[in-house]
Motif scaffolding. Structure first.
Motif, PDB file in Angstrom:
ATOM      1  N   HIS A  39       0.858  -1.181   0.000  1.00 37.51           N
ATOM      2  CA  HIS A  39       0.000   0.000   0.000  1.00 37.51           C
ATOM      3  C   HIS A  39       0.892   1.228   0.000  1.00 37.51           C
ATOM      4  CE1 HIS A  39      -3.404  -2.598   0.883  1.00 37.51           C
ATOM      5  NE2 HIS A  39      -4.206  -1.545   0.759  1.00 37.51           N
ATOM      6  N   TRP A  40       0.904   1.920  -1.121  1.00 33.02           N
ATOM      7  CA  TRP A  40       1.827   3.054  -1.277  1.00 33.02           C
ATOM      8  C   TRP A  40       1.126   4.132  -2.091  1.00 33.02           C
ATOM      9  CZ3 TRP A  40       6.340   4.217  -4.978  1.00 33.02           C
ATOM     10  CH2 TRP A  40       7.260   5.080  -4.363  1.00 33.02           C
ATOM     11  N   GLY A  41       1.074   5.351  -1.519  1.00 33.39           N
ATOM     12  CA  GLY A  41       0.383   6.438  -2.213  1.00 33.39           C
ATOM     13  C   GLY A  41       0.690   7.771  -1.552  1.00 33.39           C
ATOM     14  N   LEU A  42      -0.108   8.795  -1.887  1.00 30.47           N
ATOM     15  CA  LEU A  42       0.112  10.121  -1.295  1.00 30.47           C
ATOM     16  C   LEU A  42       0.024  10.069   0.214  1.00 30.47           C
ATOM     17  CD1 LEU A  42      -1.934  12.410  -3.764  1.00 30.47           C
ATOM     18  CD2 LEU A  42       0.508  11.792  -3.828  1.00 30.47           C
ATOM     19  N   VAL A 103       0.447  -4.432  -5.894  1.00 29.70           N
ATOM     20  CA  VAL A 103       0.809  -3.058  -5.543  1.00 29.70           C
ATOM     21  C   VAL A 103      -0.328  -2.104  -5.895  1.00 29.70           C
ATOM     22  CG1 VAL A 103       2.529  -1.214  -5.839  1.00 29.70           C
ATOM     23  CG2 VAL A 103       3.233  -3.609  -6.047  1.00 29.70           C
ATOM     24  N   THR A 104      -0.586  -1.138  -5.016  1.00 32.20           N
ATOM     25  CA  THR A 104      -1.692  -0.196  -5.221  1.00 32.20           C
ATOM     26  C   THR A 104      -1.435   0.693  -6.443  1.00 32.20           C
ATOM     27  OG1 THR A 104      -0.567   1.142  -3.536  1.00 32.20           O
ATOM     28  CG2 THR A 104      -2.565  -0.030  -2.864  1.00 32.20           C
ATOM     29  N   ALA A 105      -2.203   0.436  -7.506  1.00 33.85           N
ATOM     30  CA  ALA A 105      -2.147   1.306  -8.689  1.00 33.85           C
ATOM     31  C   ALA A 105      -3.035   2.532  -8.467  1.00 33.85           C
ATOM     32  CB  ALA A 105      -2.609   0.539  -9.923  1.00 33.85           C
ATOM     33  N   LYS A 106      -4.188   2.310  -7.814  1.00 35.28           N
ATOM     34  CA  LYS A 106      -5.104   3.423  -7.464  1.00 35.28           C
ATOM     35  C   LYS A 106      -5.883   3.022  -6.233  1.00 35.28           C
ATOM     36  CE  LYS A 106      -9.224   3.956  -8.413  1.00 35.28           C
ATOM     37  NZ  LYS A 106     -10.647   4.157  -8.746  1.00 35.28           N
ATOM     38  N   HIS A 107      -5.712   3.752  -5.137  1.00 39.05           N
ATOM     39  CA  HIS A 107      -6.461   3.470  -3.929  1.00 39.05           C
ATOM     40  C   HIS A 107      -7.710   4.351  -3.901  1.00 39.05           C
ATOM     41  CE1 HIS A 107      -7.149   2.523   0.372  1.00 39.05           C
ATOM     42  NE2 HIS A 107      -6.616   1.378  -0.001  1.00 39.05           N
ATOM     43  N   HIS A 108      -8.399   4.407  -2.765  1.00 34.94           N
ATOM     44  CA  HIS A 108      -9.681   5.128  -2.717  1.00 34.94           C
ATOM     45  C   HIS A 108      -9.543   6.615  -3.034  1.00 34.94           C
ATOM     46  CE1 HIS A 108     -10.674   1.420  -0.895  1.00 34.94           C
ATOM     47  NE2 HIS A 108     -10.664   1.767   0.372  1.00 34.94           N
ATOM     48  N   ASP A 109      -8.357   7.179  -2.832  1.00 34.26           N
ATOM     49  CA  ASP A 109      -8.215   8.629  -3.085  1.00 34.26           C
ATOM     50  C   ASP A 109      -8.252   8.947  -4.580  1.00 34.26           C
ATOM     51  OD1 ASP A 109      -4.599   8.761  -2.359  1.00 34.26           O
ATOM     52  OD2 ASP A 109      -5.746   7.707  -3.910  1.00 34.26           O
ATOM     53  N   GLY A 149       0.722  -8.104  -9.684  1.00 35.59           N
ATOM     54  CA  GLY A 149      -0.659  -7.677  -9.899  1.00 35.59           C
ATOM     55  C   GLY A 149      -0.891  -6.260  -9.420  1.00 35.59           C
ATOM     56  N   PHE A 150      -1.913  -5.626 -10.026  1.00 36.83           N
ATOM     57  CA  PHE A 150      -2.301  -4.276  -9.612  1.00 36.83           C
ATOM     58  C   PHE A 150      -3.466  -4.349  -8.631  1.00 36.83           C
ATOM     59  CE2 PHE A 150       0.334  -1.919 -12.410  1.00 36.83           C
ATOM     60  CZ  PHE A 150       0.275  -2.449 -13.688  1.00 36.83           C
ATOM     61  N   TYR A 151      -3.357  -3.626  -7.534  1.00 37.42           N
ATOM     62  CA  TYR A 151      -4.506  -3.357  -6.671  1.00 37.42           C
ATOM     63  C   TYR A 151      -5.267  -2.192  -7.318  1.00 37.42           C
ATOM     64  CZ  TYR A 151      -7.084  -1.107  -2.851  1.00 37.42           C
ATOM     65  OH  TYR A 151      -8.063  -0.521  -2.075  1.00 37.42           O
ATOM     66  N   TYR A 152      -6.607  -2.276  -7.378  1.00 36.60           N
ATOM     67  CA  TYR A 152      -7.393  -1.171  -7.924  1.00 36.60           C
ATOM     68  C   TYR A 152      -8.662  -1.005  -7.107  1.00 36.60           C
ATOM     69  CZ  TYR A 152      -9.394   1.983 -11.419  1.00 36.60           C
ATOM     70  OH  TYR A 152      -9.919   3.090 -12.056  1.00 36.60           O
ATOM     71  N   SER A 153      -8.820   0.188  -6.506  1.00 33.57           N
ATOM     72  CA  SER A 153     -10.028   0.494  -5.742  1.00 33.57           C
ATOM     73  C   SER A 153     -11.187   0.685  -6.714  1.00 33.57           C
ATOM     74  CB  SER A 153      -9.821   1.777  -4.919  1.00 33.57           C
ATOM     75  OG  SER A 153     -11.034   2.146  -4.300  1.00 33.57           O
TER      76      SER A 153
END
Ligand code: FHN
Length: 457
Positions: A39-42, A103-109, A149-153
């Motif tokens: 989980h990696w993002g802003l 890996v988180t490609a796009k989380h809830h934000d 794999g990509f995680y996608y919210s």
């Protein structure tokens, strides 16, 4: 004419049902047992702080703090993970015995952690980093032999104006502060204008992708889930999709932050955090002990599942130092006992407790979204079983006794021999009154060790 109509119906049904990966891919998944979740993002840059104080929520803090998109998006201006090294991440995963990464490609934000041509709200266009970490991680995975794999919210996106939710109440997981008119949000517009184009570019621009790991399907309809499944199958027929695509169109089930009560025949995966949160949070300093992580892992495998173990890298692109003991333990434990894990399947029972009727672990059921850990906290001395051909592995968990009786075995099992995988220990055994009495000798070096039961052919 009737035959033609029947043929068309058959073909349409077959096409719908066949939008699933073939058995050899599912078999690989079931044999692989262990993956790394990232989980990696802003939110990794703010790391649990907001406006000079600890924020409510880690990767959810835009929601919990009701931060306007205009304000939240400014975090991107400071996101510059100068220490990010994809090869380092992948080598650490491989070292720990992990066979794939999600890996988180796009989380809830709604922020794309890749070079999206669909939305400029992404890491390449909006941050000083201005690189696509996904392409670097995928390249490293291919070099080290890990699948990716990509995680996608899917059903939550706080950047898009057309994503209604209804948990725990109407709008409960929506951006209602920038987009207050919850009743007039059109999910189909979001699916058509953002989800499908982004899933298409993720499956088109990075070569072979092994998983799409959808999350929080929320109000996604049966038709939308099916259309997504067919889209993925059309672009990459070997790409596995988890059940959080919604409406039972996935290839494997997910349980989150808890363990299953029994063996499950269909492919499944438990995703667990190493600390308390999915994303990096500077206040989250107490990580699960290495032997507890192994304890959960062998429980999951004994019931036919995979463990997807989560790490939240910090804003500089580094794994938290607290992850090191756990990753080292997986390396050491699997280096010694991996034959009892990889390529095994559940035995006829998943395990048993010590005969003194020790109360089994209680699984915490009161799930309440992201910040929750329902895995058992207490340590119960007990046994888990796995099976490969004519071998049954007894995984002895936190048992101090040097002699114990197992009721899962009988004379019908036709045991040929029992040996300790740890060469410092030896074993004596016999079947007494249709139970297996085992005595172990020598110094027990591991809190969780494995005995190998060889059965006659
Ligand atoms: O809300 C998310 C959460 O942030 C995290 O991504 C987990 C991982 O499975 N999924 C959702 C909570 O169920």
């Amino acid at each position: 004419m009737k035959q033609l109509i029947l043929l068309i119906i058959y073909l349409l049904t077959f096409l719908n049902l066949s939008a699933q990966v073939n058995d050899s891919i599912v078999d690989w998944f079931k044999d692989s047992k262990l993956g790394m979740f990232i989980h990696w993002g802003l939110y990794s840059h703010t790391a649990g702080d907001w406006k000079g104080r600890p924020s409510k929520g880690a990767e959810h803090f835009m929601l919990y703090e009701r931060i306007p998109l205009k304000e939240y998006s400014k975090i991107a201006n400071e996101f510059d993970p100068v220490d990010f090294n994809a090869s380092d991440w992948v080598k650490k995963a491989k070292y720990a015995g992990m066979k794939y990464m999600i890996v988180t490609a796009k989380h809830h934000d709604g922020f794309a952690m890749y070079d999206s041509k669909v939305s400029d709200y992404n890491i390449v266009k909006r941050t000083p980093f201005a690189r696509d970490p996904m392409s670097e991680i995928i390249k490293a995975c291919r070099e080290e032999g890990l699948k990716f794999g990509f995680y996608y919210s899917l059903g939550r996106d706080w950047e898009n104006p057309n994503v209604p939710t209804n948990w725990p109440v109407k709008g409960g997981r929506s951006n209602t502060w920038d987009y207050p008119d919850e009743d007039n949000k059109r999910l189909e517009i979001y699916i058509e204008e953002k989800v499908k184009p982004q899933i298409t570019e993720l499956l088109t621009n990075y070569g072979e992708i092994d998983f799409i790991w959808f999350d929080t399907p929320e109000l996604v309809t049966k038709e939308q889930s099916l259309e997504l499944r067919k889209l993925i199958f059309k672009i990459q027929p070997n790409c596995m999709v988890n059940q959080r695509i919604g409406n039972n169109y996935g290839d494997y089930e997910i349980v989150e932050q808890k363990l299953n009560n029994d063996i499950r025949k269909e492919p499944w995966e438990a995703c667990l955090t190493m600390g308390k949160n999915w994303s990096f949070n500077k206040y989250d300093t107490i990580y699960k002990k290495p032997d507890i992580l192994i304890r959960h892992f062998v429980d999951i495998v004994s019931k036919g599942g995979n463990l997807l173990l989560n790490i939240g890298p910090d804003g500089k692109g580094c794994f938290p130092v607290q992850t090191e003991p756990g990753l080292a333990e997986f390396h050491n434990w699997l280096g010694k006992y991996g034959e009892a894990i990889y390529g095994t399947q559940p035995w006829r029972v998943y395990g048993e407790n010590l005969m003194q009727q020790v109360e089994s672990e209680r699984i915490n059921e009161n799930f309440h979204d992201a910040e929750y850990d329902g895995t058992p906290q207490e340590i119960v001395p007990d046994f888990r079983y796995t099976n490969k051909d004519n071998i049954v592995y007894i995984i002895v968990r936190h048992v101090e006794d040097k002699e114990y009786v197992l009721s899962s075995f009988t004379s019908d099992d036709r045991i040929k021999s029992i040996e300790s995988i740890d060469s410092n220990m030896s074993v004596k055994w016999k079947i007494i009154e249709e139970k297996l009495k085992i005595s172990v000798f020598g110094k027990k070096k591991d809190l969780i060790y494995v005995l190998k039961v060889n059965l006659l052919d």
